[in-house]
Scaffold this motif. Structure first.
Motif, short mmCIF file in Angstrom:
data_model
loop_
_atom_site.label_atom_id
_atom_site.label_comp_id
_atom_site.label_asym_id
_atom_site.label_seq_id
_atom_site.Cartn_x
_atom_site.Cartn_y
_atom_site.Cartn_z
N MET A 1 0.85 -1.21 0.00
CA MET A 1 0.00 0.00 0.00
C MET A 1 0.88 1.25 0.00
N LYS A 4 0.91 7.85 2.09
CA LYS A 4 0.22 9.10 1.74
C LYS A 4 0.54 10.26 2.67
N GLN A 176 -0.96 3.76 5.85
CA GLN A 176 -0.56 4.68 4.78
C GLN A 176 0.19 5.90 5.33
#
Length: 233
Positions: A1, A4, A176
């Motif tokens: 993943m 972010k 994330q």
């Protein structure tokens, strides 16, 4: 993943806490007409006591700022207003030497990767708004999307809710996000316990290395850029 969000601790990660505390000791000693060394010693003693209290979860997060100011004032036998004034004076008088080497370049590098950048800061003796003012004054806020200070979010590191606030603000899942800071218990363990990835700045480290399934140790803040390269591949 894909990653972010990168969150940064402030003190001893982006800004030098010793420069700020020295400046506050000078300001407070002038207001009191006292020896600066005695004032500095009282500040350090209070700081250690509060860190122990927070590690044990004994400091009321809704009064984290006020408790620290009142404890210092009581130890010095002065009115708490002088502690507040000294914090304000320190913010006005510190110079760019408070910005740690590499701080601006690292923030810029993380932003260049297209990631969101947050600051998560505990507070002691002066409010988070003063720290935000310093970040603004020395150009670091140009690379920071949001700030989360303990006296504003009513939680302090290593409490999990401190790390969850930025996740909620940006709509990001814990896996994330990655947090970097210089304190093992507050920053590293705190972030891991909240489900984030974590990076511990350990000046004694010889190299960047993985020390947990989701955690790394780096010698200096610039290490976050290499860590991001490794986990974002």
């Amino acid at each position: 993943m894909s990653m972010k969000l990168v969150s940064f601790d402030v003190w001893n990660t982006l800004l030098d806490i010793n420069v700020m505390l020295d400046s506050m000791a000078v300001e407070l000693s002038k207001l009191m007409g006292a020896c600066v060394l005695d004032v500095a010693e009282a500040i350090m003693l209070t700081r250690e006591r509060i860190k122990v209290m927070r590690a044990r979860g004994q400091d009321n997060p809704k009064r984290a700022l006020e408790n620290s100011q009142e404890m210092l004032a009581e130890l010095l036998g002065i009115d708490v207003e002088l502690v507040k004034r000294a914090g304000a004076g320190a913010v006005l008088n510190v110079n760019e030497g408070i910005v740690l080497p590499g701080a601006k370049e690292v923030l810029e590098g993380v932003k260049r990767k297209g990631l969101k950048v947050a600051v998560i800061g505990n507070v002691m003796f002066w409010p988070g708004s003063y720290t935000r003012l310093l970040l603004e004054r020395f150009g670091l806020m140009n690379y920071i999307d949001r700030t989360f200070f303990a006296d504003e979010v009513l939680a302090y590191k290593p409490m999990p809710e401190t790390f969850r606030k930025p996740l909620e603000a940006f709509g990001v899942k814990p896996e994330q996000a990655i947090h970097i800071g210089d304190t093992y218990a507050e920053d590293f363990e705190g972030a891991l316990n909240a489900g984030l990835w974590a990076v511990w700045i350990n000046p004694g480290a010889e190299e960047i290395r993985k020390i947990h399934e989701r955690g790394f140790e780096v010698p200096k803040v610039e290490g976050i850029l290499e860590v991001l390269e490794n986990i974002c591949d």
